[in-house]
Design an enzyme around this catalytic site. Structure first.
Site, PDB file in Angstrom:
ATOM      1  CD  GLU A 129     -10.384  -7.085  -1.832  1.00 48.80           C
ATOM      2  OE1 GLU A 129      -9.306  -6.641  -2.231  1.00 48.80           O
ATOM      3  OE2 GLU A 129     -11.119  -6.453  -1.042  1.00 48.80           O
ATOM      4  NE  ARG A 142      -1.608  -5.811  -1.440  1.00 49.82           N
ATOM      5  CZ  ARG A 142      -2.743  -5.144  -1.591  1.00 49.82           C
ATOM      6  NH1 ARG A 142      -3.891  -5.756  -1.354  1.00 49.82           N
ATOM      7  NH2 ARG A 142      -2.757  -3.910  -1.989  1.00 49.82           N
ATOM      8  CG  HIS A 152      -2.152  -0.912   0.875  1.00 47.72           C
ATOM      9  ND1 HIS A 152      -2.285  -2.153   1.444  1.00 47.72           N
ATOM     10  CD2 HIS A 152      -3.188  -0.776   0.021  1.00 47.72           C
ATOM     11  CE1 HIS A 152      -3.374  -2.730   0.971  1.00 47.72           C
ATOM     12  NE2 HIS A 152      -3.946  -1.919   0.111  1.00 47.72           N
ATOM     13  NE  ARG A 179      -6.200   0.917  -2.433  1.00 46.27           N
ATOM     14  CZ  ARG A 179      -5.749   0.880  -3.690  1.00 46.27           C
ATOM     15  NH1 ARG A 179      -5.588   2.008  -4.371  1.00 46.27           N
ATOM     16  NH2 ARG A 179      -5.453  -0.265  -4.272  1.00 46.27           N
ATOM     17  CB  CYS A 226     -10.466  -1.247  -8.676  1.00 46.26           C
ATOM     18  SG  CYS A 226     -10.858  -2.293  -7.265  1.00 46.26           S
ATOM     19  CG  ASP A 271      -6.010  -7.909  -1.001  1.00 50.49           C
ATOM     20  OD1 ASP A 271      -4.978  -8.244  -0.401  1.00 50.49           O
ATOM     21  OD2 ASP A 271      -6.578  -6.831  -0.820  1.00 50.49           O
TER      22      ASP A 271
HETATM   23  C1  PEP Z   1      -6.950  -5.017  -4.486  1.00 45.46           C
HETATM   24  O1  PEP Z   1      -6.795  -5.814  -3.558  1.00 45.46           O
HETATM   25  O2  PEP Z   1      -6.680  -5.274  -5.677  1.00 45.46           O
HETATM   26  C2  PEP Z   1      -7.469  -3.664  -4.218  1.00 45.46           C
HETATM   27  C3  PEP Z   1      -7.782  -2.840  -5.194  1.00 45.46           C
HETATM   28  O3  PEP Z   1      -7.563  -3.274  -2.914  1.00 45.46           O
HETATM   29  P1  PEP Z   1      -6.315  -2.839  -2.024  1.00 45.46           P
HETATM   30  O4  PEP Z   1      -5.104  -2.747  -2.925  1.00 45.46           O
HETATM   31  O5  PEP Z   1      -6.640  -1.537  -1.405  1.00 45.46           O
HETATM   32  O6  PEP Z   1      -6.213  -3.963  -1.051  1.00 45.46           O
HETATM   33 MG    MG Z   2      -7.693  -5.406  -1.644  1.00 44.39          MG
END
Ligand code: PEP
Ligand code: MG
Length: 587
Positions: free
Chosen positions: A442, A476, A198, A305, A513, A466
């Site tokens: 996800e 990740r 993130h 987010r 997304c 995810d």
């Molecule tokens: C994802 O998991 O692809 C997503 C868009 O959410 P985040 O990256 O905020 O976990």
């Molecule tokens: Mg996610």
């Protein structure tokens, strides 16, 4: 001052955010402190207390200095944190108890202070009162500073970064990243981390070049060293030579001209050569990104987010504070749709405002994350739902739940949404009664049982970051296994196809997304699989749109068919890459 042109050191990491930066190092070390434990001779005990008092004075001065430096970058409310920190230093109970412990045990003052501070932190963290629980975070921060002074080490913080520098850290948490002053950060380089962590997503949204996974760079550089950061190829060069500087000057020029070539499509429609219009939306983290969404002509926001509102302060935002932030975005982009995702904390996004809500977990990514935490805390969740509903009166809002694993969670979330609606009606506060709700897909179980979820929502949005992590069991954020995080894996491609098919069978639109949607190399595959909409960091929109305009959807469908038939992920990637290269005509 210019660098010495000697001892150039080239280190390969992973490219995380595009761009080239050249500047001096700001070393951000947040390592756990090692506190020595020893007995102080009786004749040195008075001096030991004086050493403690001196450390308190020095810490007070440090905090005042930082407060003065950063007030201009923070809101008044955020700057108040430092007042709370000063109050901790004046807390007679904490100080008195430390001295009493010292007089009783004769152990060095660091040990006594740390023991007392930890006791306080623990006690405050367990109190059932939001305000008092927040004090735990304040004491923790201040205690760390005092210990640094006592041990003769310099503590630093990212909010101290006021001159333009390259941040070099072992790792950066998303809340630390959210607090970075973008005008002062030339680039971010971390030993750990990966493309989809993130903190990196925040760097990309702030257009700050970033390289991650540089292993032990923090042990190889010191403050003030000169660095060249290449966020395209994931290379970091310590003390670059004149030749390297010259070479990078040329690369930067070429990249700039490629980027201006991409920008030529900014005002044009995202339409394929065979006439199909593709919806391209933006992913945002903060209200101030509305300008970027407009600048890059996104079709609204596909992922907001909301957790960054919770991560960037030490306080849980109230319903009104949330409403103000959501309204700013929704009204600022009306009539375009803003997809507001409910709180997704936990995992690599611990909640600084209330660490107690999640607590320590052995497996945070599989723990009390996102919708799970919200369903356990209905009051907190409903405050957010009411704030989102209230914002829906100012434009067009889609609401989206993260980390749904099955229908039970979706039912419970929707029931709380109904309660939130009823509460607003009671209060006579307006909202859009037709607001749509969507489910993020996800978690593998949501993908496999997508038909059941489709009956209970209005759209799907695939979170590939995810989804891939859970499907392939690859953390990740762990750079050592980043090579296994492979969107070309046959399981990933098959699951994506299944989600699209299940969504379409129920007449739902399916968007992506996750970061895959903003990677132009993978865009034809996604569109070929039938994905209806893509949402990405705004700065990635021109590259994706350029590609969309250079391809036929019919060719992308053929690519997806070939990719589904392929069994070797390397060969699959070669197919996908060749498709991209042919259309972009890039080397
Ligand atoms: C994802 O998991 O692809 C997503 C868009 O959410 P985040 O990256 O905020 O976990
Ligand atoms: Mg996610």
């Amino acid at each position: 001052m210019e660098p010495s042109a000697q001892n150039e050191l080239v280190i390969q990491g992973s490219a995380a955010s595009k761009g080239i930066a050249y500047g001096q190092v700001f070393l951000y070390l947040q390592s756990e402190l090692e506190i020595p434990r020893y007995t102080v001779d009786p004749d040195k005990r008075v001096a030991e207390i004086a050493r403690f008092e001196h450390a308190l004075v020095v810490t007070r001065q440090q905090i005042s200095q930082i407060q003065a430096q950063v007030t201009k970058n923070l809101s008044e409310e955020e700057a108040l944190i430092f007042d709370a920190h000063q109050m901790v230093l004046e807390d007679q109970a904490l100080i008195g108890e430390t001295i009493r412990d010292f007089q009783k045990s004769g152990l060095n003052i660091e040990t006594c202070f740390n023991t007392v501070a930890q006791r306080y932190i623990q006690a405050f963290a367990e109190i059932d009162d939001e305000y008092l629980r927040e004090r735990a975070a304040d004491i923790k921060d201040v205690a760390k500073r005092v210990l640094h002074v006592l041990l003769g080490q310099t503590a630093n913080s990212l909010t101290e970064l006021v001159e333009q520098r390259i941040i070099v850290a072992h790792d950066i948490s998303p809340s630390e990243a959210a607090g970075i002053d973008r005008s002062a950060a030339l680039a971010i380089v971390t030993d750990a981390g990966s493309r989809t962590s993130h903190a990196v997503i925040v760097a990309r949204s702030m257009k700050i070049p970033a390289v991650v996974g540089v292993r032990d760079l923090t042990t190889k550089v010191k403050n003030g060293d000169w660095l060249m950061v290449d966020g395209y190829d994931g290379v970091v060069i310590v003390n670059p030579t004149e030749q390297t500087l010259f070479r990078y000057g040329k690369i930067q020029k070429a990249k700039k001209s490629f980027e201006s070539r991409l920008m030529t499509v900014n005002e044009l429609a995202a339409e394929t050569l065979d006439g199909v219009k593709i919806t391209l939306r933006a992913n945002i983290e903060k209200p101030d990104e509305v300008a970027l969404v407009k600048q890059y002509r996104a079709d609204g926001v596909g992922l907001y987010r909301t957790e960054f509102l919770f991560l960037s302060t030490n306080h849980l935002p109230t319903e009104d504070q949330q409403y103000a932030a959501y309204r700013e975005i929704v009204a600022g982009l009306a009539p375009a749709t803003v997809t507001i995702r409910t709180l997704d904390v936990g995992g690599d996004k611990p909640l600084p405002g209330d660490p107690h809500l999640i607590g320590p977990e052995a497996n945070p990514f599989m723990g009390l994350r996102a919708i799970r935490m919200c369903l356990e805390n209905p009051a907190l969740f409903k405050a957010q739902l009411r704030a989102i509903l209230r914002a829906s009166a100012h434009g067009k809002v889609d609401l989206m739940y993260p980390m749904i694993s099955g229908t039970e969670e979706l039912d419970r979330a929707n029931a709380l949404l109904d309660e939130a609606r009823a509460e607003l009606k009671e209060r006579n506060q307006p909202f859009d009664a037709t607001m749509r709700t969507g489910t993020m897909i996800e978690i593998p179980s949501a993908a496999i049982a997508g038909d059941l979820l489709a009956e209970k929502c209005d759209f799907f949005s695939i979170g590939t970051n995810d989804l891939i992590q859970y499907l392939l069991a690859i953390d990740r954020g762990n750079n050592r296994i980043a090579h296994l995080y492979d969107p070309s894996h046959p399981a990933v491609i098959r699951v994506l196809k299944q989600i699209v098919d299940l969504g379409h069978a129920a007449k739902l639109k399916v968007s992506v997304c996750g970061e895959m949607a903003g990677d132009p190399v993978f865009v034809p595959l996604l569109l070929g699989l039938g994905v209806d909409e893509l949402s990405m960091t705004p700065t990635l929109l021109p590259a994706v749109k350029f590609l969309v305009r250079a391809m036929k959807l019919s060719d992308a469908r053929k690519l997806a068919k070939d990719a589904l038939a392929q069994t070797d992920p390397k060969k699959t990637f070669a197919l996908i890459e060749a498709f991209y290269n042919e259309r972009m005509k890039v080397e």
